[in-house]
Design an enzyme around this catalytic site. Structure first.
Site, mmCIF file in Angstrom:
data_model
loop_
_atom_site.group_PDB
_atom_site.id
_atom_site.type_symbol
_atom_site.label_atom_id
_atom_site.label_comp_id
_atom_site.label_asym_id
_atom_site.label_seq_id
_atom_site.Cartn_x
_atom_site.Cartn_y
_atom_site.Cartn_z
ATOM 1 N N TYR A 139 -18.732 15.843 -14.285
ATOM 2 C CA TYR A 139 -19.121 14.436 -14.153
ATOM 3 C C TYR A 139 -20.042 14.267 -12.924
ATOM 4 O O TYR A 139 -19.715 14.742 -11.822
ATOM 5 C CB TYR A 139 -17.871 13.558 -14.025
ATOM 6 C CG TYR A 139 -18.199 12.144 -13.674
ATOM 7 C CD1 TYR A 139 -19.045 11.391 -14.487
ATOM 8 C CD2 TYR A 139 -17.705 11.550 -12.519
ATOM 9 C CE1 TYR A 139 -19.384 10.086 -14.153
ATOM 10 C CE2 TYR A 139 -18.029 10.247 -12.189
ATOM 11 C CZ TYR A 139 -18.871 9.527 -13.004
ATOM 12 O OH TYR A 139 -19.212 8.241 -12.666
ATOM 13 N N LYS A 159 -10.595 5.946 -18.530
ATOM 14 C CA LYS A 159 -11.001 6.493 -19.826
ATOM 15 C C LYS A 159 -9.817 6.435 -20.809
ATOM 16 O O LYS A 159 -9.334 5.362 -21.085
ATOM 17 C CB LYS A 159 -11.540 7.911 -19.622
ATOM 18 C CG LYS A 159 -12.595 8.008 -18.487
ATOM 19 C CD LYS A 159 -13.783 7.135 -18.742
ATOM 20 C CE LYS A 159 -14.920 7.199 -17.739
ATOM 21 N NZ LYS A 159 -14.652 7.255 -16.327
ATOM 22 N N ARG A 219 0.846 -1.209 0.000
ATOM 23 C CA ARG A 219 0.000 0.000 0.000
ATOM 24 C C ARG A 219 0.878 1.255 0.000
ATOM 25 O O ARG A 219 0.567 2.255 -0.632
ATOM 26 C CB ARG A 219 -0.946 -0.014 1.215
ATOM 27 C CG ARG A 219 -1.662 1.315 1.423
ATOM 28 C CD ARG A 219 -2.888 1.226 2.325
ATOM 29 N NE ARG A 219 -2.715 0.418 3.496
ATOM 30 C CZ ARG A 219 -1.989 0.749 4.568
ATOM 31 N NH1 ARG A 219 -1.352 1.911 4.617
ATOM 32 N NH2 ARG A 219 -1.894 -0.064 5.595
ATOM 33 N N ASP A 268 -9.508 18.495 -13.895
ATOM 34 C CA ASP A 268 -9.833 17.132 -14.315
ATOM 35 C C ASP A 268 -9.511 17.063 -15.806
ATOM 36 O O ASP A 268 -10.207 17.662 -16.630
ATOM 37 C CB ASP A 268 -11.312 16.831 -14.029
ATOM 38 C CG ASP A 268 -11.651 15.373 -14.298
ATOM 39 O OD1 ASP A 268 -11.042 14.780 -15.211
ATOM 40 O OD2 ASP A 268 -12.537 14.824 -13.616
#
Ligand SMILES: Cc1ncc(COP(=O)(O)O)c(C=O)c1O
Length: 383
Positions: free
Chosen positions: A104, A201, A52, A176
């Site tokens: 979004y 995307k 992690r 973004d």
């Protein structure tokens, strides 16, 4: 990876991870699934302790992401929403954010239904108007989050002017960059502080991966975001890091084809009698066309269009053959959605109506298929 900083960006992208595995000289950097690592001694480390906190495959990807956007630090997350959520945890109760209203729907949902309870307040504003953004800034405003081009109406915000505003009011400038990717638009070069991606995307590009990214311009902020990533743990697993590294290598090529196809589709749609408007910044009559030309290399693969009636929009989706009626965007396969019902379903109906996100608006992610096949499918679906 070839360190030569004189190489063009597309060459450096292709070289991500190449030769990084010194023992084997692997061209494709290996997947390191180990969750934990041996310590050489007490207080000693190989640089990796626990996955992690750090993983070799993720490190190669994260360095690649930083390279791609021109930042100091890249961080890879399990989704775009995980990246955004981690970023929002940087703020404190009572802080205020100014956010693009053409946004979004999932970003709106997490702010409205989760961070509002934790005391973050948000003003949604038309970020294509720098004046409107300025007027929305308050004493407690800490950041501006811009999606440009907007989603789903493809409005274009003036990044340079908004960066200048953020500097003068000491706001964090967050962009973004999911729709255009750093191949076409480089917000950090224009002075933004953080870029966020739904790497699901274009960065992933094949509709086979869910991932997110944050890239910080400044090392101090990068360290703070790393602290949040490690503390909250929404990291991208090593197998997916490998897949994303693999995908990034063809990003430049894919974006060229997406842009070329999208422009042709937009021009064709404009001439269709049952299409009442087309939203694509590459069209000369789009209000953000000139601005887009000044701040981006091309106009991207996303477009939206309005048809005669909500019923026709539903019929089009039912008749599609090559293009898939599906959420998401940015993959090699063409997709179409009904934003009012799908991606933007969580935005209150009155806001959707005001923004023009009605049920006759279709959003299309133009893929890299032969453009004549895409147009033929649209033609039969609109007939
Ligand atoms: C512009 C934009 N940002 C963020 C997200 C969220 O990313 P993800 O779906 O990978 O969680 C999306 C998802 O569609 C998006 O379109």
């Amino acid at each position: 990876m070839a360190e030569n900083k004189t190489l063009a960006l597309e060459s450096r992208i292709v070289q991500i991870g190449v030769g990084g595995d010194e023992r084997t000289g692997a061209i494709s950097y290996p997947i390191h699934p180990s969750a934990t690592y041996r310590h050489p001694g007490v207080g000693e480390t190989t640089g990796f302790d626990y996955t992690r906190s750090g993983n070799p495959t993720r490190q190669v990807l994260e360095e690649g992401l930083a390279l791609l956007e021109g930042g100091c630090r890249g961080l890879a997350f399990s989704s775009g929403m995980a990246a955004l959520t981690t970023l929002f945890l940087h703020f404190s109760s009572g802080d205020h954010l100014v956010v693009s209203e053409d946004l979004y729907g999932g970003t709106y949902r997490v702010l409205d239904q989760i961070f509002a309870k934790l005391g973050l307040t948000v003003t949604y504003i038309d970020t294509t108007s720098t004046g409107a953004v300025e007027a929305a800034v308050r004493e407690k405003t800490r950041a501006l989050l811009i999606e440009t081009p907007g989603n789903p109406l493809l409005g274009v915000a003036d990044l340079k002017a908004l960066v200048a505003l953020c500097r003068s009011r000491q706001l964090l400038c967050i962009v973004d960059n999911t729709f255009l990717t750093p191949v076409l638009q480089r917000p950090l070069d224009l002075g933004a502080d953080v870029v966020i991606h739904s790497a699901t995307k274009y960065l992933g590009g094949h509709n086979d991966l869910c991932a997110g990214a944050l890239i910080a311009r400044d090392p101090e902020l990068g360290e703070r975001l790393y602290f949040l990533q490690n503390s909250t743990g929404a990291i991208l697993p090593p197998q997916d890091c490998w897949l994303l590294i693999r995908s990034l290598k063809t990003l430049t090529l894919r974006m060229e084809r997406h842009c070329r196809n999208a422009l042709q589709v937009a021009l064709w749609l404009k001439d269709q009698p049952r299409v009442t408007s087309v939203y694509y910044p590459g069209l000369k009559d789009h209000p953000g066309h000139e601005l887009s030309k000044n701040q981006a290399r091309d106009f991207g693969g996303m477009l939206s269009f309005r048809v005669e009636s909500p019923q026709l929009a539903r019929d089009v989706l039912k008749r599609l053959r090559l293009i898939s009626f599906a959420e998401s965007l940015g993959g090699v396969e063409s997709l179409m959605t009904l934003p009012a019902v799908q991606t933007h379903g969580d935005i209150p109906p009155e806001d959707r109506e005001r923004l023009g996100i009605c049920e006759s608006l279709l959003r299309m992610s133009v893929g890299i298929e032969n453009v004549e096949d895409i147009i033929a499918d649209l033609e039969q679906a609109l007939a």
